[in-house]
Design a protein around this motif. Structure first.
Motif, PDB file in Angstrom:
ATOM      1  N   ARG A   1       0.954  -1.127   0.031  1.00 15.34           N
ATOM      2  CA  ARG A   1      -0.016   0.005   0.202  1.00 15.34           C
ATOM      3  C   ARG A   1       0.900   1.334  -0.014  1.00 15.34           C
ATOM      4  NH1 ARG A   1      -5.277   0.823  -1.506  1.00 15.34           N
ATOM      5  NH2 ARG A   1      -6.439   2.549  -0.294  1.00 15.34           N
ATOM      6  N   CYS A   2       0.394   2.314  -1.105  1.00 12.54           N
ATOM      7  CA  CYS A   2       1.120   3.410  -0.863  1.00 12.54           C
ATOM      8  C   CYS A   2       0.109   4.509  -0.499  1.00 12.54           C
ATOM      9  CB  CYS A   2       1.500   3.919  -2.342  1.00 12.54           C
ATOM     10  SG  CYS A   2       2.760   2.866  -3.128  1.00 12.54           S
ATOM     11  N   VAL A   3       0.912   5.467   0.445  1.00 10.55           N
ATOM     12  CA  VAL A   3       0.185   6.322   1.093  1.00 10.55           C
ATOM     13  C   VAL A   3       0.860   7.820   0.854  1.00 10.55           C
ATOM     14  CG1 VAL A   3      -0.638   7.317   3.282  1.00 10.55           C
ATOM     15  CG2 VAL A   3      -0.631   4.864   3.133  1.00 10.55           C
ATOM     16  N   GLY A   4       0.138   8.667   0.434  1.00 13.15           N
ATOM     17  CA  GLY A   4       0.831   9.992  -0.079  1.00 13.15           C
ATOM     18  C   GLY A   4       0.117  11.134   0.696  1.00 13.15           C
ATOM     19  N   TYR A   5       0.865  12.267   0.982  1.00 15.41           N
ATOM     20  CA  TYR A   5       0.133  13.533   1.646  1.00 15.41           C
ATOM     21  C   TYR A   5       0.960  14.708   0.945  1.00 15.41           C
ATOM     22  CZ  TYR A   5      -0.627  17.210   4.994  1.00 15.41           C
ATOM     23  OH  TYR A   5      -0.984  18.490   5.355  1.00 15.41           O
ATOM     24  N   VAL A   6       0.153  15.580   0.481  1.00 17.96           N
ATOM     25  CA  VAL A   6       0.729  16.854  -0.028  1.00 17.96           C
ATOM     26  C   VAL A   6       0.102  18.044   0.643  1.00 17.96           C
ATOM     27  CG1 VAL A   6       1.129  18.161  -2.023  1.00 17.96           C
ATOM     28  CG2 VAL A   6       1.532  15.973  -2.068  1.00 17.96           C
ATOM     29  N   SER A   7       0.800  19.105   0.813  1.00 17.84           N
ATOM     30  CA  SER A   7       0.200  20.427   1.368  1.00 17.84           C
ATOM     31  C   SER A   7       0.783  21.574   0.595  1.00 17.84           C
ATOM     32  CB  SER A   7       0.358  20.391   2.942  1.00 17.84           C
ATOM     33  OG  SER A   7      -0.118  21.589   3.343  1.00 17.84           O
ATOM     34  N   ALA A   8       0.017  22.434   0.037  1.00 19.02           N
ATOM     35  CA  ALA A   8       0.526  23.446  -0.777  1.00 19.02           C
ATOM     36  C   ALA A   8      -0.096  24.601  -0.615  1.00 19.02           C
ATOM     37  CB  ALA A   8       0.940  22.990  -2.216  1.00 19.02           C
ATOM     38  N   SER A   9       0.385  25.911  -0.746  1.00 19.38           N
ATOM     39  CA  SER A   9      -0.496  26.952  -1.013  1.00 19.38           C
ATOM     40  C   SER A   9      -0.844  27.113  -2.457  1.00 19.38           C
ATOM     41  CB  SER A   9       0.405  28.262  -0.474  1.00 19.38           C
ATOM     42  OG  SER A   9       0.769  28.201   0.583  1.00 19.38           O
ATOM     43  N   THR A  10      -1.955  27.676  -2.703  1.00 22.13           N
ATOM     44  CA  THR A  10      -2.387  27.704  -4.186  1.00 22.13           C
ATOM     45  C   THR A  10      -3.117  29.281  -4.359  1.00 22.13           C
ATOM     46  OG1 THR A  10      -3.778  26.504  -5.800  1.00 22.13           O
ATOM     47  CG2 THR A  10      -4.570  26.722  -3.697  1.00 22.13           C
ATOM     48  N   ASP A  11      -3.260  29.340  -5.599  1.00 25.13           N
ATOM     49  CA  ASP A  11      -3.999  30.652  -5.970  1.00 25.13           C
ATOM     50  C   ASP A  11      -5.193  30.777  -5.051  1.00 25.13           C
ATOM     51  OD1 ASP A  11      -5.130  32.639  -7.424  1.00 25.13           O
ATOM     52  OD2 ASP A  11      -4.599  32.047  -9.370  1.00 25.13           O
ATOM     53  N   SER A  12      -5.388  31.867  -4.653  1.00 21.70           N
ATOM     54  CA  SER A  12      -6.664  32.427  -4.013  1.00 21.70           C
ATOM     55  C   SER A  12      -7.953  32.310  -4.738  1.00 21.70           C
ATOM     56  CB  SER A  12      -6.725  33.626  -3.199  1.00 21.70           C
ATOM     57  OG  SER A  12      -6.494  34.855  -4.152  1.00 21.70           O
ATOM     58  N   ASP A  13      -7.793  32.435  -6.035  1.00 18.55           N
ATOM     59  CA  ASP A  13      -9.030  32.450  -7.047  1.00 18.55           C
ATOM     60  C   ASP A  13      -9.632  30.934  -7.168  1.00 18.55           C
ATOM     61  OD1 ASP A  13      -8.970  35.009  -7.358  1.00 18.55           O
ATOM     62  OD2 ASP A  13      -7.805  34.706  -9.208  1.00 18.55           O
ATOM     63  N   MET A  14      -8.778  29.842  -6.746  1.00 16.95           N
ATOM     64  CA  MET A  14      -9.208  28.802  -6.897  1.00 16.95           C
ATOM     65  C   MET A  14     -10.002  27.846  -5.978  1.00 16.95           C
ATOM     66  SD  MET A  14      -5.756  26.682  -8.570  1.00 16.95           S
ATOM     67  CE  MET A  14      -5.396  27.014  -9.982  1.00 16.95           C
TER      68      MET A  14
END
Length: 205
Positions: free
Chosen positions: A91-104
Motif C-alpha cells: 500500500r502506498c500512502v501519500g500526503y501533499v500540502s501546498a499554498s495555491t491561487d486564492s481564486d481557486m
C-alpha cells in the motif's frame, strides 16, 4: 487490520526483509527527484503494517529557502500476508500540502482537478495500481492584526492511498513527485519560469 510490528528481544537478530519489500525499497532508491525537491527519510509508522518505509518531501521557494511552496510524505506499507482492505500486500500512502491561487478556492471543480493530478500521474508513470482513494481539502484563511504573512491565503491538502501491483515502486514515487510539483506550481521538468530566467539575466548583468 494490519499486523502490528513486533518488538524484538534484546540481542535477537532483526528479521530478514521479505524479498518483495526489499525489491520495492531498491526501486525507490533509483528515483532522482528534480532539483527543486528536497527528499529525506523520516520515521515510518510502526503500527500500520509489519514493514514500512517513509520519505519526507519539500519544495522550497526559489527566492526564500525558509519558505515552503509545498511539502509532503510518501509512505510504503507492506504486509506479506496481504491485507483485506488493501486487496493486496503493498500500500502506498501519500500526503501533499501546498499554498495555491486564492481564486481557486471558489472553483467548484478544483478538488476534482487536484485529484486528477494523482490519477493522471500514476497512469503516465505506468504505476499499476488499484483500490485508490483519498481526499482533497481546500482551506481559505484571512489574517488580521500583526501576523507577518499575506492577508489572504489558500491551502490545498491531498491525502491518498492506493495498492501497488508489483514492486516497481519507483513508478509510484515518480508519479507522486509529479503531484507534489504540480501542487507547488512548478513548471514541467526542464522548463524554467520566465520570471526566473529574467531574474537570472539581471543577476548576471
Amino acid at each position: 487490520m494490519a499486523q502490528q510490528r513486533k518488538r524484538l528481544d534484546d540481542g535477537a537478530p532483526p528479521p530478514e526483509r521479505p524479498a518483495a519489500f526489499q525489491a520495492a525499497l531498491e526501486a525507490l532508491a533509483t528515483v532522482r527527484p528534480r532539483p527543486e525537491v528536497v527528499v529525506e527519510h523520516i520515521p515510518a509508522p510502526q503500527r500500520l503494517a509489519p514493514w514500512s518505509h517513509a520519505i519526507g518531501l519539500r519544495v522550497g521557494h526559489p527566492e526564500d529557502e525558509e519558505e515552503e511552496l509545498a511539502s509532503g510524505r510518501f509512505i510504503l506499507l507492506f504486509d506479506p500476508e496481504g491485507h483485506e482492505a488493501w486487496q493486496g500486500t503493498t500500500r502506498c500512502v501519500g500526503y501533499v500540502s501546498a499554498s495555491t491561487d486564492s481564486d481557486m478556492v471558489d472553483d467548484s471543480m478544483f478538488s476534482e482537478v487536484a485529484w486528477s493530478w494523482l490519477i493522471d500521474a500514476l497512469a503516465e508513470s505506468g504505476g499499476a495500481h488499484h483500490s485508490v482513494g483519498g481526499t482533497v481539502t481546500r482551506t481559505a484563511s484571512t489574517r488580521f492584526g500583526s501576523i507577518a504573512a499575506p492577508e489572504h491565503s489558500v491551502d490545498v491538502e491531498i491525502r491518498a492511498s492506493w495498492t501497488a501491483d508489483g514492486t516497481d515502486l519507483d513508478r509510484h514515487l515518480t508519479a507522486f513527485l509529479e503531484v507534489l510539483g504540480t501542487a507547488a506550481g512548478l513548471p514541467p521538468p526542464g522548463i524554467r519560469l520566465i520570471a526566473a530566467i529574467e531574474q537570472a539575466g539581471t543577476d548576471d548583468a
